[in-house]
Design an enzyme around this catalytic site. Structure first.
Site, mmCIF file in Angstrom:
data_model
loop_
_atom_site.group_PDB
_atom_site.id
_atom_site.type_symbol
_atom_site.label_atom_id
_atom_site.label_comp_id
_atom_site.label_asym_id
_atom_site.label_seq_id
_atom_site.Cartn_x
_atom_site.Cartn_y
_atom_site.Cartn_z
ATOM 1 N N LYS A 13 35.496 39.970 52.568
ATOM 2 C CA LYS A 13 34.363 39.087 52.892
ATOM 3 C C LYS A 13 34.397 38.656 54.355
ATOM 4 O O LYS A 13 33.382 38.692 55.042
ATOM 5 C CB LYS A 13 34.372 37.814 52.007
ATOM 6 C CG LYS A 13 34.263 38.078 50.533
ATOM 7 C CD LYS A 13 34.094 36.790 49.740
ATOM 8 C CE LYS A 13 35.254 35.810 49.864
ATOM 9 N NZ LYS A 13 36.535 36.309 49.313
ATOM 10 N N ARG A 87 32.686 28.611 45.189
ATOM 11 C CA ARG A 87 33.780 29.212 44.422
ATOM 12 C C ARG A 87 33.856 28.638 43.015
ATOM 13 O O ARG A 87 34.721 29.060 42.245
ATOM 14 C CB ARG A 87 35.109 28.934 45.130
ATOM 15 C CG ARG A 87 35.596 30.064 46.039
ATOM 16 C CD ARG A 87 36.810 29.528 46.761
ATOM 17 N NE ARG A 87 37.787 30.491 47.151
ATOM 18 C CZ ARG A 87 37.949 30.927 48.399
ATOM 19 N NH1 ARG A 87 37.130 30.573 49.350
ATOM 20 N NH2 ARG A 87 38.950 31.728 48.687
ATOM 21 N N ARG A 126 47.804 42.061 55.176
ATOM 22 C CA ARG A 126 46.847 41.400 56.076
ATOM 23 C C ARG A 126 47.611 40.559 57.097
ATOM 24 O O ARG A 126 48.584 39.880 56.763
ATOM 25 C CB ARG A 126 45.911 40.498 55.265
ATOM 26 C CG ARG A 126 44.973 39.688 56.149
ATOM 27 C CD ARG A 126 43.764 39.217 55.405
ATOM 28 N NE ARG A 126 44.048 38.090 54.516
ATOM 29 C CZ ARG A 126 43.097 37.490 53.797
ATOM 30 N NH1 ARG A 126 41.856 37.924 53.827
ATOM 31 N NH2 ARG A 126 43.407 36.479 53.016
ATOM 32 N N ARG A 155 49.288 34.841 56.872
ATOM 33 C CA ARG A 155 48.895 33.558 56.278
ATOM 34 C C ARG A 155 49.886 33.211 55.177
ATOM 35 O O ARG A 155 50.243 34.060 54.372
ATOM 36 C CB ARG A 155 47.491 33.684 55.660
ATOM 37 C CG ARG A 155 46.370 33.421 56.627
ATOM 38 C CD ARG A 155 45.028 33.781 56.065
ATOM 39 N NE ARG A 155 44.733 33.190 54.753
ATOM 40 C CZ ARG A 155 43.550 33.284 54.152
ATOM 41 N NH1 ARG A 155 42.553 33.925 54.733
ATOM 42 N NH2 ARG A 155 43.342 32.740 52.971
ATOM 43 N N ARG A 166 46.083 32.986 43.438
ATOM 44 C CA ARG A 166 44.693 33.009 43.957
ATOM 45 C C ARG A 166 43.826 33.953 43.143
ATOM 46 O O ARG A 166 42.663 33.661 42.866
ATOM 47 C CB ARG A 166 44.690 33.421 45.440
ATOM 48 C CG ARG A 166 45.205 32.298 46.334
ATOM 49 C CD ARG A 166 45.556 32.787 47.716
ATOM 50 N NE ARG A 166 44.399 33.223 48.455
ATOM 51 C CZ ARG A 166 44.449 34.092 49.466
ATOM 52 N NH1 ARG A 166 45.609 34.645 49.819
ATOM 53 N NH2 ARG A 166 43.371 34.422 50.106
HETATM 54 P P1 AMP Z 1 39.917 31.776 52.094
HETATM 55 O O1 AMP Z 1 40.206 31.903 53.537
HETATM 56 O O2 AMP Z 1 38.438 31.889 51.783
HETATM 57 O O3 AMP Z 1 40.734 32.710 51.235
HETATM 58 O O4 AMP Z 1 40.305 30.275 51.670
HETATM 59 C C1 AMP Z 1 41.645 29.826 51.793
HETATM 60 C C2 AMP Z 1 41.882 28.653 50.866
HETATM 61 O O5 AMP Z 1 41.012 27.561 51.246
HETATM 62 C C3 AMP Z 1 41.565 28.895 49.397
HETATM 63 O O6 AMP Z 1 42.628 29.534 48.698
HETATM 64 C C4 AMP Z 1 41.326 27.465 48.906
HETATM 65 O O7 AMP Z 1 42.542 26.753 48.764
HETATM 66 C C5 AMP Z 1 40.577 26.848 50.089
HETATM 67 N N1 AMP Z 1 39.110 27.058 49.943
HETATM 68 C C6 AMP Z 1 38.288 27.796 50.740
HETATM 69 N N2 AMP Z 1 37.018 27.763 50.302
HETATM 70 C C7 AMP Z 1 37.031 26.996 49.182
HETATM 71 C C8 AMP Z 1 36.030 26.602 48.248
HETATM 72 N N3 AMP Z 1 34.750 27.018 48.366
HETATM 73 N N4 AMP Z 1 36.408 25.790 47.213
HETATM 74 C C9 AMP Z 1 37.668 25.371 47.089
HETATM 75 N N5 AMP Z 1 38.669 25.726 47.903
HETATM 76 C C10 AMP Z 1 38.357 26.528 48.954
#
Ligand code: AMP
Length: 217
Positions: A13, A87, A126, A155, A166
Protein backbone atom coordinates in the site's frame (compact mmCIF):
# COMPACT_ATOMS: atom_id res chain seq x y z
CA UNK A 1 -10.11 11.71 -6.72
CA UNK A 2 -10.62 10.15 -3.28
CA UNK A 3 -9.30 6.65 -2.74
CA UNK A 4 -8.77 4.18 0.06
CA UNK A 5 -5.92 1.80 -0.80
CA UNK A 6 -6.80 -1.35 1.05
CA UNK A 7 -4.88 -4.51 1.93
CA UNK A 8 -2.90 -6.36 4.62
CA UNK A 9 0.39 -5.09 6.04
CA UNK A 10 3.07 -5.80 3.44
CA UNK A 11 0.68 -5.73 0.49
CA UNK A 12 2.49 -2.71 -0.96
CA UNK A 13 0.00 0.00 0.00
CA UNK A 14 2.70 2.49 0.99
CA UNK A 15 4.81 1.91 -2.11
CA UNK A 16 1.81 2.22 -4.39
CA UNK A 17 0.36 5.23 -2.58
CA UNK A 18 3.68 7.02 -3.03
CA UNK A 19 3.65 6.28 -6.76
CA UNK A 20 0.12 7.67 -7.02
CA UNK A 21 1.37 10.75 -5.19
CA UNK A 22 4.42 11.22 -7.43
CA UNK A 23 2.72 10.57 -10.74
CA UNK A 24 -0.95 11.37 -10.31
CA UNK A 25 -1.04 14.34 -7.94
CA UNK A 26 -2.78 12.49 -5.16
CA UNK A 27 -1.59 13.08 -1.61
CA UNK A 28 -0.77 9.99 0.42
CA UNK A 29 -2.40 10.01 3.84
CA UNK A 30 -0.79 7.18 5.80
CA UNK A 31 -1.93 6.95 9.40
CA UNK A 32 1.01 4.62 10.16
CA UNK A 33 3.47 7.31 8.98
CA UNK A 34 1.65 10.00 10.98
CA UNK A 35 1.77 7.79 14.08
CA UNK A 36 5.47 6.94 13.62
CA UNK A 37 6.25 10.65 13.26
CA UNK A 38 4.30 11.38 16.46
CA UNK A 39 6.22 8.61 18.25
CA UNK A 40 9.54 10.00 17.04
CA UNK A 41 8.59 13.46 18.30
CA UNK A 42 7.23 12.03 21.56
CA UNK A 43 3.98 13.97 21.27
CA UNK A 44 1.07 12.96 23.56
CA UNK A 45 -0.46 10.94 20.67
CA UNK A 46 2.91 9.34 19.96
CA UNK A 47 3.32 8.33 23.60
CA UNK A 48 -0.18 6.88 23.70
CA UNK A 49 0.29 4.95 20.44
CA UNK A 50 3.72 3.49 21.19
CA UNK A 51 2.72 0.44 23.23
CA UNK A 52 0.09 -0.59 20.67
CA UNK A 53 2.34 -0.17 17.64
CA UNK A 54 5.18 -2.09 19.25
CA UNK A 55 2.93 -5.09 19.89
CA UNK A 56 1.41 -4.99 16.43
CA UNK A 57 -1.97 -3.98 17.90
CA UNK A 58 -4.25 -1.30 16.53
CA UNK A 59 -4.11 2.14 18.10
CA UNK A 60 -7.56 3.03 19.58
CA UNK A 61 -10.09 4.13 16.96
CA UNK A 62 -10.78 7.51 18.54
CA UNK A 63 -7.07 8.44 18.43
CA UNK A 64 -6.56 7.48 14.78
CA UNK A 65 -9.86 9.06 13.75
CA UNK A 66 -8.64 12.52 14.78
CA UNK A 67 -5.37 12.11 12.89
CA UNK A 68 -7.08 10.90 9.72
CA UNK A 69 -9.84 13.53 9.75
CA UNK A 70 -7.35 16.31 10.32
CA UNK A 71 -5.19 15.12 7.41
CA UNK A 72 -8.21 14.84 5.08
CA UNK A 73 -9.42 18.33 6.04
CA UNK A 74 -5.89 19.70 5.48
CA UNK A 75 -6.16 18.25 1.99
CA UNK A 76 -9.45 20.11 1.38
CA UNK A 77 -11.30 16.80 1.15
CA UNK A 78 -9.94 15.90 -2.28
CA UNK A 79 -7.06 14.34 -4.20
CA UNK A 80 -5.95 11.92 -1.53
CA UNK A 81 -5.14 8.28 -1.19
CA UNK A 82 -5.69 6.84 2.26
CA UNK A 83 -3.11 4.21 3.17
CA UNK A 84 -3.76 2.18 6.32
CA UNK A 85 -7.04 3.87 7.21
CA UNK A 86 -9.71 2.71 7.89
CA UNK A 87 -8.73 -0.51 9.65
CA UNK A 88 -11.90 -1.27 11.67
CA UNK A 89 -15.62 -1.14 10.94
CA UNK A 90 -15.95 1.74 13.36
CA UNK A 91 -13.28 3.72 11.49
CA UNK A 92 -14.97 2.96 8.14
CA UNK A 93 -18.33 4.16 9.43
CA UNK A 94 -16.82 7.36 10.80
CA UNK A 95 -15.00 7.93 7.52
CA UNK A 96 -18.13 7.44 5.42
CA UNK A 97 -20.06 9.90 7.60
CA UNK A 98 -17.22 12.43 7.68
CA UNK A 99 -16.81 12.41 3.89
CA UNK A 100 -20.56 12.57 3.31
CA UNK A 101 -20.90 15.57 5.63
CA UNK A 102 -18.31 17.30 3.50
CA UNK A 103 -19.77 16.28 0.11
CA UNK A 104 -16.68 14.26 -0.63
CA UNK A 105 -17.58 10.59 -1.08
CA UNK A 106 -14.93 8.01 -2.01
CA UNK A 107 -14.47 7.08 -5.68
CA UNK A 108 -12.89 3.66 -5.26
CA UNK A 109 -11.26 1.22 -2.87
CA UNK A 110 -8.60 -0.82 -4.68
CA UNK A 111 -7.81 -3.84 -2.51
CA UNK A 112 -4.35 -5.38 -2.94
CA UNK A 113 -4.46 -9.17 -2.69
CA UNK A 114 -1.20 -10.89 -1.75
CA UNK A 115 -0.75 -14.43 -0.32
CA UNK A 116 0.54 -14.73 3.27
CA UNK A 117 3.90 -16.28 2.33
CA UNK A 118 4.67 -13.31 0.06
CA UNK A 119 3.64 -10.89 2.83
CA UNK A 120 5.93 -12.53 5.38
CA UNK A 121 8.82 -12.41 2.90
CA UNK A 122 8.16 -8.75 2.08
CA UNK A 123 7.88 -7.63 5.69
CA UNK A 124 10.91 -9.56 6.92
CA UNK A 125 13.02 -8.09 4.11
CA UNK A 126 11.49 -4.61 4.24
CA UNK A 127 13.78 -1.78 5.26
CA UNK A 128 12.99 1.88 5.79
CA UNK A 129 14.93 5.14 5.46
CA UNK A 130 14.67 6.57 8.94
CA UNK A 131 14.29 10.15 7.79
CA UNK A 132 12.37 10.06 4.50
CA UNK A 133 10.27 6.98 5.34
CA UNK A 134 11.07 5.52 1.89
CA UNK A 135 10.75 1.75 1.93
CA UNK A 136 12.87 -0.89 0.24
CA UNK A 137 12.98 -4.67 -0.13
CA UNK A 138 16.41 -6.22 0.36
CA UNK A 139 16.10 -8.41 -2.79
CA UNK A 140 13.65 -6.72 -5.14
CA UNK A 141 14.12 -3.03 -4.44
CA UNK A 142 17.33 -2.54 -2.42
CA UNK A 143 18.33 0.88 -1.06
CA UNK A 144 20.31 2.83 -3.70
CA UNK A 145 24.10 2.76 -3.33
CA UNK A 146 24.28 6.50 -2.51
CA UNK A 147 22.07 6.14 0.55
CA UNK A 148 24.02 5.94 3.79
CA UNK A 149 23.69 2.43 5.37
CA UNK A 150 23.19 3.97 8.82
CA UNK A 151 19.96 5.56 7.61
CA UNK A 152 18.43 2.21 6.65
CA UNK A 153 16.58 0.49 9.48
CA UNK A 154 14.13 -2.34 10.03
CA UNK A 155 10.86 -1.20 11.57
CA UNK A 156 10.50 -2.77 15.04
CA UNK A 157 7.04 -4.01 14.08
CA UNK A 158 8.45 -5.82 11.02
CA UNK A 159 10.13 -8.40 13.27
CA UNK A 160 8.66 -11.93 12.91
CA UNK A 161 6.71 -12.15 16.22
CA UNK A 162 5.04 -8.79 15.63
CA UNK A 163 4.35 -9.56 11.97
CA UNK A 164 2.37 -12.64 13.00
CA UNK A 165 0.25 -10.55 15.35
CA UNK A 166 -0.31 -7.81 12.74
CA UNK A 167 -1.56 -10.39 10.26
CA UNK A 168 -3.92 -11.90 12.85
CA UNK A 169 -5.24 -8.43 13.71
CA UNK A 170 -5.70 -7.74 9.99
CA UNK A 171 -7.74 -10.93 9.50
CA UNK A 172 -9.94 -10.29 12.55
CA UNK A 173 -10.51 -6.55 12.41
CA UNK A 174 -9.64 -5.16 9.00
CA UNK A 175 -10.41 -7.78 6.38
CA UNK A 176 -14.18 -7.59 7.04
CA UNK A 177 -14.05 -4.06 5.59
CA UNK A 178 -13.71 -5.59 2.12
CA UNK A 179 -17.33 -6.61 2.45
CA UNK A 180 -18.24 -3.15 3.76
CA UNK A 181 -16.84 -1.55 0.60
CA UNK A 182 -18.09 -4.29 -1.74
CA UNK A 183 -21.62 -3.61 -0.52
CA UNK A 184 -21.10 0.05 -1.39
CA UNK A 185 -19.83 -0.81 -4.90
CA UNK A 186 -16.44 0.73 -4.18
CA UNK A 187 -14.23 -2.33 -3.90
CA UNK A 188 -11.96 -3.33 -6.79
CA UNK A 189 -9.73 -6.35 -6.15
CA UNK A 190 -6.20 -5.90 -7.50
CA UNK A 191 -3.55 -8.62 -7.75
CA UNK A 192 -0.72 -7.25 -5.59
CA UNK A 193 1.87 -9.88 -6.60
CA UNK A 194 4.56 -8.94 -9.09
CA UNK A 195 6.79 -6.00 -9.68
CA UNK A 196 5.97 -2.51 -8.51
CA UNK A 197 5.25 -1.12 -11.99
CA UNK A 198 2.91 -4.00 -12.88
CA UNK A 199 0.91 -3.53 -9.69
CA UNK A 200 0.82 0.23 -10.28
CA UNK A 201 -0.60 -0.40 -13.78
CA UNK A 202 -3.28 -2.68 -12.34
CA UNK A 203 -4.29 -0.01 -9.81
CA UNK A 204 -4.62 2.57 -12.59
CA UNK A 205 -6.81 0.11 -14.53
CA UNK A 206 -8.93 -0.41 -11.41
CA UNK A 207 -9.37 3.35 -10.94
CA UNK A 208 -10.28 3.75 -14.61
CA UNK A 209 -12.83 0.94 -14.27
CA UNK A 210 -14.32 2.61 -11.18
CA UNK A 211 -14.64 5.94 -13.01
CA UNK A 212 -16.22 4.32 -16.05
CA UNK A 213 -18.84 2.55 -13.99
CA UNK A 214 -19.55 5.76 -12.02
CA UNK A 215 -20.11 7.62 -15.32
CA UNK A 216 -22.45 4.89 -16.57
CA UNK A 217 -24.74 5.30 -13.55
P1 AMP B 1 1.32 0.82 9.08
O1 AMP B 1 2.50 1.65 8.78
O2 AMP B 1 0.11 1.21 8.26
O3 AMP B 1 1.59 -0.66 9.00
O4 AMP B 1 0.89 1.15 10.60
C1 AMP B 1 1.79 0.87 11.66
C2 AMP B 1 1.01 0.72 12.96
O5 AMP B 1 0.35 1.97 13.26
C3 AMP B 1 -0.10 -0.31 12.96
O6 AMP B 1 0.37 -1.63 13.20
C4 AMP B 1 -0.99 0.21 14.09
O7 AMP B 1 -0.43 -0.06 15.36
C5 AMP B 1 -0.92 1.72 13.87
N1 AMP B 1 -1.98 2.17 12.93
C6 AMP B 1 -1.83 2.72 11.70
N2 AMP B 1 -3.02 3.00 11.13
C7 AMP B 1 -3.96 2.60 12.03
C8 AMP B 1 -5.38 2.60 12.02
N3 AMP B 1 -6.09 3.04 10.96
N4 AMP B 1 -6.02 2.12 13.13
C9 AMP B 1 -5.34 1.69 14.19
N5 AMP B 1 -4.00 1.63 14.26
C10 AMP B 1 -3.31 2.09 13.19
Amino acid sequence: MRIVLFGPPGAGKGTQARLLEERHSLTQIATGDIIREAMKNETPVGKEAKSYVEKGELVPDSVVRKLAEQAIADQDFDDFVLDGYPRTTQQAEWLTAFLEENDAPLHAVPSLHVPDDVIVDRLSKRRMHKETGDTYHLDHNPPPADVDDDMIIQRDDDRPETVRNRLAVYRDETEPLEEYYRERDLLVVVNGVGDIEDVHGRILDALEQAQTSARAE
